[in-house]
Design a protein around this motif. Structure first.
Motif, PDB file in Angstrom:
ATOM      1  N   GLU A   1      -6.187   7.684   2.085  1.00  0.00           N
ATOM      2  CA  GLU A   1      -6.720   6.575   1.285  1.00  0.00           C
ATOM      3  C   GLU A   1      -5.674   5.468   1.166  1.00  0.00           C
ATOM      4  OE1 GLU A   1      -9.024   5.980  -2.980  1.00  0.00           O
ATOM      5  OE2 GLU A   1      -7.406   7.442  -2.850  1.00  0.00           O
ATOM      6  N   SER A   2      -6.114   4.210   1.327  1.00  0.00           N
ATOM      7  CA  SER A   2      -5.206   3.066   1.254  1.00  0.00           C
ATOM      8  C   SER A   2      -5.565   2.218   0.041  1.00  0.00           C
ATOM      9  CB  SER A   2      -5.303   2.229   2.531  1.00  0.00           C
ATOM     10  OG  SER A   2      -4.418   1.146   2.491  1.00  0.00           O
ATOM     11  N   ILE A   3      -4.629   2.122  -0.907  1.00  0.00           N
ATOM     12  CA  ILE A   3      -4.844   1.326  -2.123  1.00  0.00           C
ATOM     13  C   ILE A   3      -3.823   0.192  -2.135  1.00  0.00           C
ATOM     14  CG2 ILE A   3      -4.954   1.321  -4.639  1.00  0.00           C
ATOM     15  CD1 ILE A   3      -7.035   3.134  -3.468  1.00  0.00           C
ATOM     16  N   LEU A   4      -4.308  -1.025  -2.327  1.00  0.00           N
ATOM     17  CA  LEU A   4      -3.423  -2.188  -2.347  1.00  0.00           C
ATOM     18  C   LEU A   4      -3.000  -2.481  -3.785  1.00  0.00           C
ATOM     19  CD1 LEU A   4      -2.300  -4.439  -0.407  1.00  0.00           C
ATOM     20  CD2 LEU A   4      -4.166  -5.863  -1.253  1.00  0.00           C
ATOM     21  N   PHE A   5      -1.685  -2.469  -4.042  1.00  0.00           N
ATOM     22  CA  PHE A   5      -1.133  -2.740  -5.364  1.00  0.00           C
ATOM     23  C   PHE A   5      -0.352  -4.052  -5.341  1.00  0.00           C
ATOM     24  CE2 PHE A   5      -1.771   1.784  -5.450  1.00  0.00           C
ATOM     25  CZ  PHE A   5      -2.018   2.111  -6.773  1.00  0.00           C
TER      26      PHE A   5
ATOM     27  N   GLY B   1       9.161   4.575  -1.112  1.00  0.00           N
ATOM     28  CA  GLY B   1      10.030   5.669  -0.686  1.00  0.00           C
ATOM     29  C   GLY B   1      10.860   6.285  -1.786  1.00  0.00           C
ATOM     30  N   THR B   2      10.753   5.787  -3.033  1.00  0.00           N
ATOM     31  CA  THR B   2      11.543   6.324  -4.151  1.00  0.00           C
ATOM     32  C   THR B   2      10.608   6.805  -5.253  1.00  0.00           C
ATOM     33  OG1 THR B   2      13.286   4.717  -3.664  1.00  0.00           O
ATOM     34  CG2 THR B   2      13.381   5.819  -5.806  1.00  0.00           C
ATOM     35  N   GLU B   3      10.918   7.974  -5.820  1.00  0.00           N
ATOM     36  CA  GLU B   3      10.079   8.494  -6.897  1.00  0.00           C
ATOM     37  C   GLU B   3      10.372   7.731  -8.190  1.00  0.00           C
ATOM     38  OE1 GLU B   3       8.638  12.779  -7.483  1.00  0.00           O
ATOM     39  OE2 GLU B   3      10.325  12.595  -8.896  1.00  0.00           O
TER      40      GLU B   3
ATOM     41  N   THR C   1       0.836  -1.211   0.000  1.00  0.00           N
ATOM     42  CA  THR C   1       0.000   0.000   0.000  1.00  0.00           C
ATOM     43  C   THR C   1       0.870   1.260   0.000  1.00  0.00           C
ATOM     44  OG1 THR C   1      -0.127  -0.091   2.421  1.00  0.00           O
ATOM     45  CG2 THR C   1      -1.934  -1.121   1.195  1.00  0.00           C
ATOM     46  N   ASP C   2       2.193   1.058  -0.012  1.00  0.00           N
ATOM     47  CA  ASP C   2       3.135   2.177   0.058  1.00  0.00           C
ATOM     48  C   ASP C   2       3.354   2.793  -1.327  1.00  0.00           C
ATOM     49  OD1 ASP C   2       4.978   4.005   0.925  1.00  0.00           O
ATOM     50  OD2 ASP C   2       6.598   2.562   1.263  1.00  0.00           O
ATOM     51  N   VAL C   3       2.281   3.333  -1.897  1.00  0.00           N
ATOM     52  CA  VAL C   3       2.317   3.967  -3.212  1.00  0.00           C
ATOM     53  C   VAL C   3       1.625   5.328  -3.114  1.00  0.00           C
ATOM     54  CG1 VAL C   3       1.685   3.744  -5.659  1.00  0.00           C
ATOM     55  CG2 VAL C   3       2.213   1.695  -4.327  1.00  0.00           C
ATOM     56  N   HIS C   4       2.286   6.388  -3.608  1.00  0.00           N
ATOM     57  CA  HIS C   4       1.741   7.747  -3.501  1.00  0.00           C
ATOM     58  C   HIS C   4       1.880   8.456  -4.846  1.00  0.00           C
ATOM     59  CE1 HIS C   4       1.725   7.195   0.893  1.00  0.00           C
ATOM     60  NE2 HIS C   4       2.893   6.597   0.696  1.00  0.00           N
ATOM     61  N   TRP C   5       0.920   9.306  -5.169  1.00  0.00           N
ATOM     62  CA  TRP C   5       0.943  10.045  -6.424  1.00  0.00           C
ATOM     63  C   TRP C   5       0.164  11.354  -6.255  1.00  0.00           C
ATOM     64  CZ3 TRP C   5      -1.894   5.844  -5.201  1.00  0.00           C
ATOM     65  CH2 TRP C   5      -3.294   5.948  -5.310  1.00  0.00           C
ATOM     66  N   GLU C   6       0.365  12.234  -7.168  1.00  0.00           N
ATOM     67  CA  GLU C   6      -0.321  13.524  -7.119  1.00  0.00           C
ATOM     68  C   GLU C   6      -1.815  13.313  -7.345  1.00  0.00           C
ATOM     69  OE1 GLU C   6      -0.288  17.871  -9.364  1.00  0.00           O
ATOM     70  OE2 GLU C   6       1.353  16.452  -9.726  1.00  0.00           O
ATOM     71  N   GLY C   7      -2.602  13.851  -6.441  1.00  0.00           N
ATOM     72  CA  GLY C   7      -4.059  13.694  -6.544  1.00  0.00           C
ATOM     73  C   GLY C   7      -4.605  12.588  -5.668  1.00  0.00           C
TER      74      GLY C   7
END
Length: 789
Positions: free
Chosen positions: A515-519, A577-579, A504-510
């Motif tokens: 919110e927790s999204i499982l990838f 943790g990395t872009e 769930t450690d995924v982040h993006w603009e918007g």
């Protein structure tokens, strides 16, 4: 009196051999079907209940909110067991363990792929495996030690003493055998052949040493002092993630170990069932088949009522009471049931190997079990009394004066009851036909539904030993392509048909705050898209050998949709943790359940330390057997120390449908038996009606009626019964099958076809069954029925 009644029963059976054979055969098939289904239900029910304190043992489950719902799984962080043992009230032991996996165990020239498990010392206290050799108190203390099961020790060492001998794990670690335990029974959720210390796992996987509450990488089990602590323990463990990691929204719960196998389906964080639903269906099926067999016995017994009427009249005239007659007829039915039971027992013994092979299980009869013999005896006595109750009461009710004068027996109420019973039989048969048809349609629909890639002629090779080295892997890829056995080769970080590896450690603009999204996340090698036969919707494929792609990723369509990205190509995504930069959108393809929607997925360039499989697309222009032999030969040349571990992708994909295939197979078989037995019941009613109407039919023939018109006359009533049965069955079948289908996101619409199949089959079966007897009556000489008039 008992001896006399037994003699009468034997004489009646011998006098009517054909009738007796049908009666005994119907009951035998019904009892055999019931016994096999009950054996299967008992086998599944017995899962994980072999251990002394299994009722106090619990699996720690994680409930993780993501994608707008709660995901539940039995994967937990490596820090969980220690925290549970120290801080959760009432916990006696807590242990972390890996799930069983395949590793190479070797002794000298013997190299065997074995299911192995890594666990701490509390594991063998929670699960009290029986130690044949070795000291349980010292087991798993030494980092370079191993415990073997009895049969696996025999494979490795034959008849030699295995204790203190050494084995090699993956041609690397030398381990000393310190104990031998009994083989793990097949009815266990965790089956392994080797058990090794957790400290060895950490030594082999240094990343697992650091405690990380965000990395779910093992199974945690806990045993309570007493179940009175359960509520307090479950309440305390709920917020264990929040207490140990800020911002972690996951919750934990204790799920009974004895329910793990049957109740593994979770919705919104709560157990809602699982395989137990299947067992309920099979229990109902077993009861209904037995009920149908008993109804047949009633129908067939009362069909010959006129032949027993004078016997009843004479016995009553010389002083027999109705009670003694009821006793005689019940004795006859129990005696027939015992004979049927013996035949059923033989049928079960003969068919068990076939069913074991068909279902890939190990059903067997435990002859030493008092429970088995008690159940069998109880089942036979119950069947005997149930089947014989109505014939006994009906036959013993005849009035001696009327039957001895030759007056017609009043049969209106008998016929009505028998018609009701036949309708009930065909209601069940029609329901089975509809349900089996829909199960078959649903299974075919999901199996043939596009999965997003071409799984045919696709082979997976497990990366082991030297094959995992970068230079050797590149050499193997080159040789596979050069040999002509493969048209494309790539690598993948996980078996393409298996789940696992998500974050769930995924982040993006918007992204919505909180919110927790499982990838799902997977590492891919060069030419991945082309090799598996999927498509790029947009962008370009990443390369695992290009340094410029080290910070690039690809997203699938589901991920783009979930993230709400309008311009996905070039989107900046913070991942672990990395872009990272997204450079492609990959068409959705199935890697988890074929019944659920495809989950959001991130693909990153595969690193050498996480490559688990090589995926090979076989050359379409070359013989498959030749290509497979060549692949095995090339892998062996690079790594001769390991057996080649490869499989076709479509074989792994088939496993996803195991439960549904099992349900469909058993429904087909036992549904067929139920319909066959129902036909015997219909035959019983046809015999009875023919017996009652033979003079009417003879008069009609004398007056000029032909065989066709008589057949139509006799079949008309039975077709009405079948039509009524279908009208009752269809709403019931619709409700049952609609509930079953509701569990699937990808499901068929219930069409009219299964109902048309049901009514067509039941009518055809009824006409054929009734006509067997009707033709005999229609062609009989009318003089035989009318000569005494």
């Amino acid at each position: 009196m008992f001896k006399l009644n037994l003699k009468i029963a034997l004489r009646n059976l011998w006098k009517n051999k054909g009738f007796s054979l049908i009666n005994i055969g119907g009951l035998a098939i019904g009892l055999a079907s019931c016994m096999i289904l009950l054996l299967y239900v008992a086998y599944e029910w017995s899962f994980d209940k072999d251990f002394a304190n299994s009722d106090k043992t619990y699996v720690v489950y994680q409930n993780a909110p993501a994608n707008g719902k709660i995901f539940s799984w039995a994967w937990t962080p490596n820090a969980m067991a220690e925290e549970v043992a120290a801080k959760i009230p009432g916990v006696k032991y807590a242990s972390h363990t890996t799930y069983p996996s395949t590793k190479l165990i070797s002794v000298g020239e013997k190299r065997i792929n074995s299911r192995v498990n890594f666990a701490d010392r509390s594991f063998i206290k929670i699960f009290d495996y029986k130690f044949i050799k070795g000291n349980p108190e010292e087991a798993l203390k030494n980092v370079n030690s191993i415990i073997l099961t009895e049969s696996f020790a025999k494979k490795l060492f034959g008849n030699e003493e295995p204790i203190n001998k050494t084995v090699k794990l993956d041609n690397q670690d030398v381990l000393k055998v310190e104990a031998i335990i009994e083989d793990i029974p097949a009815n266990n959720s965790m089956i392994f052949e080797c058990l090794m210390p957790w400290s060895l796992f950490i030594q082999r996987e240094p990343w697992a040493k650091d405690k990380n509450w965000g990395n779910n990488m093992c199974l945690t089990v806990a045993q309570l002092e007493d179940n009175q602590f359960f509520n307090a323990a479950n309440a305390s463990i709920k917020n264990i993630y929040k207490r140990n990691q800020q911002g972690n929204t996951a919750e934990a719960l204790l799920h009974p170990y004895t329910k793990w196998h049957l109740y593994d389906d979770f919705q919104n964080g709560k157990s809602v069932g699982g395989k137990i639903e299947q067992l309920k269906i099979f229990l109902l099926l077993a009861f209904c088949i037995l009920l149908i067999a008993c109804v047949n016995f009633m129908n067939l017994s009362t069909a010959r009522s006129e032949r027993r009427a004078k016997e009843v009249g004479i016995r009553k005239a010389i002083g027999s009471t109705r009670k003694s007659l009821v006793g005689q007829f019940l004795l006859e039915s129990v005696f027939v049931t015992i004979i049927s039971g013996v035949m059923a027992f033989i049928l079960v013994e003969v068919s068990l190997p076939y069913f074991n092979n068909l279902l890939n299980i190990e059903l067997q009869i435990d002859y030493k079990s008092l429970t088995f013999w008690t159940t069998l005896l109880g089942l036979m006595v119950f069947t005997g009394f149930m089947a014989g109750s109505y014939p006994a009461l009906y036959l013993s009710s005849f009035e001696p004066i009327k039957v001895l004068k030759g007056l017609k027996i009043k049969t209106d109420s008998s016929v009505s009851i028998r018609k009701v019973l036949v309708v009930v039989q065909f209601v069940f048969a029609a329901c089975l036909i509809v349900c089996t048809s829909v199960i078959y349609q649903q299974l075919n629909y999901v199996k043939n539904k596009p999965i997003g890639y071409d799984k045919s002629n696709l082979v997976q090779i497990a990366v082991r030993g030297k094959v995992g080295e970068k230079s050797k892997l590149e050499l193997l890829k080159t040789q596979l392509l050069k040999s002509g056995a493969a048209s494309n080769v790539t690598t993948f970080s996980k078996d393409i048909t298996e789940s696992g590896n998500n974050t769930t450690d995924v982040h993006w603009e918007g992204k919505t705050e909180g919110e927790s999204i499982l990838f799902n996340n997977r590492g891919v090698g060069d030419d991945f898209i082309k090799t598996i036969g999927t498509d790029l919707v947009a962008g370009r494929e990443i390369s695992s050998t290009s340094k410029s792609d080290s910070n690039n990723i690809m997203l699938n369509e589901a991920a783009v949709k979930m993230m709400g990205l309008k311009n996905p190509i070039g989107a900046k995504i913070r991942y672990w943790g990395t872009e990272k930069t997204n450079v492609a959108v990959v068409k959705d393809f199935v890697v988890e359940s074929a019944y659920q929607k495809v989950a959001p997925m991130i693909f990153y360039p595969s690193y050498m330390d996480d490559v688990q499989v090589i995926i090979v697309r076989l050359n379409a222009n070359q013989n498959i057997s030749t290509s497979i032999s060549k692949i095995d030969e090339l892998v062996k040349q690079i790594e001769p120390e390991y057996p080649v571990n490869r499989k076709f992708v479509d074989e792994g994909f088939e496993i996803k449908f195991q439960n549904e295939k099992l349900l469909g197979t058993l429904s087909n078989w036992f549904g067929g038996f139920a319909i066959f037995i129902s036909c015997l019941g219909l035959l019983g009613l046809a015999l009875f009606m023919a017996e009652q109407r033979k003079k009417e039919i003879s008069i009609r023939k004398v007056l000029g009626a032909n065989t066709a018109s008589i057949l139509t006359l006799l079949n008309k009533d039975f077709i009405k019964l079948v039509a009524i049965a279908n009208l009752i069955a269809f709403p019931l079948a619709y409700i049952i099958i609609n509930k079953w289908l509701s569990a699937f996101e990808y499901r068929i619409s219930i069409s009219v076809l299964p109902f048309l199949i049901a009514i067509s089959l039941s009518v055809i079966i009824a006409i054929l069954t009734v006509s067997i007897q009707s033709i005999k009556v229609a062609k009989a000489n009318p003089v035989d029925a009318l000569k005494y008039e």
